[in-house]
Scaffold this motif. Structure first.
Motif, PDB file in Angstrom:
ATOM      1  N   GLU A  57       0.816  -1.217   0.000  1.00  0.00           N
ATOM      2  CA  GLU A  57       0.000   0.000   0.000  1.00  0.00           C
ATOM      3  C   GLU A  57       0.851   1.269   0.000  1.00  0.00           C
ATOM      4  OE1 GLU A  57      -3.381   0.237  -0.088  1.00  0.00           O
ATOM      5  OE2 GLU A  57      -3.626  -1.924  -0.152  1.00  0.00           O
ATOM      6  N   GLU A  58       1.939   1.285   0.746  1.00  0.00           N
ATOM      7  CA  GLU A  58       2.748   2.496   0.882  1.00  0.00           C
ATOM      8  C   GLU A  58       3.313   2.970  -0.449  1.00  0.00           C
ATOM      9  OE1 GLU A  58       3.581  -0.396   2.700  1.00  0.00           O
ATOM     10  OE2 GLU A  58       2.206   0.193   4.306  1.00  0.00           O
ATOM     11  N   ALA A  59       3.672   2.067  -1.325  1.00  0.00           N
ATOM     12  CA  ALA A  59       4.279   2.422  -2.604  1.00  0.00           C
ATOM     13  C   ALA A  59       3.238   2.764  -3.669  1.00  0.00           C
ATOM     14  CB  ALA A  59       5.150   1.272  -3.103  1.00  0.00           C
ATOM     15  N   PHE A  60       1.979   2.438  -3.425  1.00  0.00           N
ATOM     16  CA  PHE A  60       0.979   2.580  -4.466  1.00  0.00           C
ATOM     17  C   PHE A  60       0.665   4.032  -4.800  1.00  0.00           C
ATOM     18  CE2 PHE A  60      -3.238   2.825  -6.265  1.00  0.00           C
ATOM     19  CZ  PHE A  60      -3.080   1.983  -7.347  1.00  0.00           C
ATOM     20  N   PHE A  61       0.614   4.911  -3.825  1.00  0.00           N
ATOM     21  CA  PHE A  61       0.245   6.305  -4.076  1.00  0.00           C
ATOM     22  C   PHE A  61       1.184   6.939  -5.092  1.00  0.00           C
ATOM     23  CE2 PHE A  61      -0.061  10.825  -3.167  1.00  0.00           C
ATOM     24  CZ  PHE A  61      -1.426  11.007  -3.161  1.00  0.00           C
ATOM     25  N   ASP A  62       2.500   6.797  -4.889  1.00  0.00           N
ATOM     26  CA  ASP A  62       3.470   7.357  -5.836  1.00  0.00           C
ATOM     27  C   ASP A  62       3.374   6.664  -7.193  1.00  0.00           C
ATOM     28  OD1 ASP A  62       4.472   9.242  -4.056  1.00  0.00           O
ATOM     29  OD2 ASP A  62       5.974   7.861  -3.270  1.00  0.00           O
ATOM     30  N   PHE A  63       3.151   5.369  -7.177  1.00  0.00           N
ATOM     31  CA  PHE A  63       2.978   4.625  -8.427  1.00  0.00           C
ATOM     32  C   PHE A  63       1.787   5.183  -9.209  1.00  0.00           C
ATOM     33  CE2 PHE A  63       0.422   1.419 -10.586  1.00  0.00           C
ATOM     34  CZ  PHE A  63       1.307   0.999 -11.567  1.00  0.00           C
ATOM     35  N   ALA A  64       0.675   5.426  -8.519  1.00  0.00           N
ATOM     36  CA  ALA A  64      -0.536   5.898  -9.183  1.00  0.00           C
ATOM     37  C   ALA A  64      -0.317   7.264  -9.838  1.00  0.00           C
ATOM     38  CB  ALA A  64      -1.692   5.959  -8.188  1.00  0.00           C
ATOM     39  N   ILE A  65       0.341   8.166  -9.152  1.00  0.00           N
ATOM     40  CA  ILE A  65       0.616   9.489  -9.729  1.00  0.00           C
ATOM     41  C   ILE A  65       1.488   9.335 -10.963  1.00  0.00           C
ATOM     42  CG2 ILE A  65       1.804  11.681  -9.356  1.00  0.00           C
ATOM     43  CD1 ILE A  65       0.863  11.468  -6.419  1.00  0.00           C
ATOM     44  N   ASP A  66       2.542   8.555 -10.850  1.00  0.00           N
ATOM     45  CA  ASP A  66       3.445   8.353 -11.981  1.00  0.00           C
ATOM     46  C   ASP A  66       2.722   7.697 -13.158  1.00  0.00           C
ATOM     47  OD1 ASP A  66       6.196   8.246 -13.180  1.00  0.00           O
ATOM     48  OD2 ASP A  66       5.741   6.093 -13.098  1.00  0.00           O
ATOM     49  N   PHE A  67       1.912   6.691 -12.889  1.00  0.00           N
ATOM     50  CA  PHE A  67       1.199   5.980 -13.947  1.00  0.00           C
ATOM     51  C   PHE A  67       0.265   6.933 -14.698  1.00  0.00           C
ATOM     52  CE2 PHE A  67      -1.972   3.243 -15.861  1.00  0.00           C
ATOM     53  CZ  PHE A  67      -1.207   2.196 -16.346  1.00  0.00           C
ATOM     54  N   CYS A  68      -0.469   7.748 -13.958  1.00  0.00           N
ATOM     55  CA  CYS A  68      -1.392   8.688 -14.594  1.00  0.00           C
ATOM     56  C   CYS A  68      -0.646   9.715 -15.440  1.00  0.00           C
ATOM     57  CB  CYS A  68      -2.224   9.405 -13.535  1.00  0.00           C
ATOM     58  SG  CYS A  68      -3.475   8.344 -12.784  1.00  0.00           S
ATOM     59  N   GLN A  69       0.488  10.183 -14.964  1.00  0.00           N
ATOM     60  CA  GLN A  69       1.261  11.156 -15.733  1.00  0.00           C
ATOM     61  C   GLN A  69       1.848  10.525 -16.995  1.00  0.00           C
ATOM     62  OE1 GLN A  69       3.951  12.497 -12.665  1.00  0.00           O
ATOM     63  NE2 GLN A  69       2.780  14.385 -12.383  1.00  0.00           N
ATOM     64  N   ARG A  70       2.457   9.355 -16.859  1.00  0.00           N
ATOM     65  CA  ARG A  70       3.087   8.702 -18.007  1.00  0.00           C
ATOM     66  C   ARG A  70       2.103   8.357 -19.108  1.00  0.00           C
ATOM     67  NH1 ARG A  70       4.897   3.745 -17.065  1.00  0.00           N
ATOM     68  NH2 ARG A  70       4.265   3.686 -14.904  1.00  0.00           N
ATOM     69  N   HIS A  71       0.886   7.982 -18.720  1.00  0.00           N
ATOM     70  CA  HIS A  71      -0.105   7.520 -19.695  1.00  0.00           C
ATOM     71  C   HIS A  71      -1.200   8.548 -19.973  1.00  0.00           C
ATOM     72  CE1 HIS A  71       1.689   3.540 -19.812  1.00  0.00           C
ATOM     73  NE2 HIS A  71       1.746   3.581 -18.498  1.00  0.00           N
ATOM     74  N   ASP A  72      -1.097   9.705 -19.367  1.00  0.00           N
ATOM     75  CA  ASP A  72      -2.081  10.774 -19.572  1.00  0.00           C
ATOM     76  C   ASP A  72      -3.497  10.243 -19.342  1.00  0.00           C
ATOM     77  OD1 ASP A  72      -2.702  13.410 -20.043  1.00  0.00           O
ATOM     78  OD2 ASP A  72      -2.835  13.157 -22.222  1.00  0.00           O
ATOM     79  N   ILE A  73      -3.707   9.605 -18.202  1.00  0.00           N
ATOM     80  CA  ILE A  73      -4.978   8.971 -17.864  1.00  0.00           C
ATOM     81  C   ILE A  73      -6.061  10.019 -17.649  1.00  0.00           C
ATOM     82  CG2 ILE A  73      -6.164   7.564 -16.106  1.00  0.00           C
ATOM     83  CD1 ILE A  73      -4.225   5.958 -17.907  1.00  0.00           C
ATOM     84  N   ASP A  74      -7.227   9.764 -18.235  1.00  0.00           N
ATOM     85  CA  ASP A  74      -8.374  10.655 -18.092  1.00  0.00           C
ATOM     86  C   ASP A  74      -9.300  10.236 -16.957  1.00  0.00           C
ATOM     87  OD1 ASP A  74      -7.873  12.312 -20.454  1.00  0.00           O
ATOM     88  OD2 ASP A  74      -8.334  10.491 -21.582  1.00  0.00           O
ATOM     89  N   VAL A  75      -9.514   8.910 -16.825  1.00  0.00           N
ATOM     90  CA  VAL A  75     -10.476   8.386 -15.862  1.00  0.00           C
ATOM     91  C   VAL A  75      -9.821   7.257 -15.082  1.00  0.00           C
ATOM     92  CG1 VAL A  75     -12.724   7.252 -15.577  1.00  0.00           C
ATOM     93  CG2 VAL A  75     -12.382   8.917 -17.420  1.00  0.00           C
ATOM     94  N   ILE A  76     -10.023   7.266 -13.773  1.00  0.00           N
ATOM     95  CA  ILE A  76      -9.525   6.182 -12.922  1.00  0.00           C
ATOM     96  C   ILE A  76     -10.726   5.396 -12.418  1.00  0.00           C
ATOM     97  CG2 ILE A  76      -8.274   5.572 -10.829  1.00  0.00           C
ATOM     98  CD1 ILE A  76      -6.891   8.332 -11.053  1.00  0.00           C
ATOM     99  N   MET A  77     -10.688   4.091 -12.629  1.00  0.00           N
ATOM    100  CA  MET A  77     -11.706   3.194 -12.087  1.00  0.00           C
ATOM    101  C   MET A  77     -11.040   2.470 -10.915  1.00  0.00           C
ATOM    102  SD  MET A  77     -14.286   3.705 -14.071  1.00  0.00           S
ATOM    103  CE  MET A  77     -15.394   2.340 -13.871  1.00  0.00           C
TER     104      MET A  77
END
Length: 110
Positions: A57-77
């Motif tokens: 869980e601790e590593a997920f928050f930073d992963f999520a921000i990075d993933f959204c930036q790298r892939h230009d995510i519009d919607v998170i499910m």
């Protein structure tokens, strides 16, 4: 224009949502990104782009921000197993998912 939708921790019970997103009344092109801590998770086969997310869980928050930036995510499910939802999920402008995640208190978990 594609709508880039990210399913984190994709579970088989949520896979039925993917065809419904693709068959939308606006005929918008939907590109589905899926991540899971198990790269062999069967539900990932329904996604256009797959990746591996951290199991802790601790590593997920930073992963999520990075993933959204790298892939230009519009919607998170979000997966309820990451405790995203009532407190943290909110509508943001297209392509603004990473900024929305950054504005969430780091005391919250996704």
């Amino acid at each position: 224009m594609d709508v880039r939708t990210w399913f984190n921790r994709v579970w088989p019970a949520r896979v039925h949502l993917i065809p419904m997103l693709r068959d939308n009344p606006d005929h918008a092109q939907v590109r589905v990104y899926g991540t899971h801590s198990d790269p062999a998770a069967p539900a990932l086969t329904a996604c256009d782009v797959v990746g591996r997310e951290p199991g802790e869980e601790e590593a997920f928050f930073d992963f999520a921000i990075d993933f959204c930036q790298r892939h230009d995510i519009d919607v998170i499910m979000p997966s309820s197993r990451r405790r995203v939802g009532r407190r943290t999920a909110r509508v943001s402008p297209a392509g603004d998912s990473a900024r929305t995640l950054k504005s969430i208190s780091t005391q919250s978990y996704l």
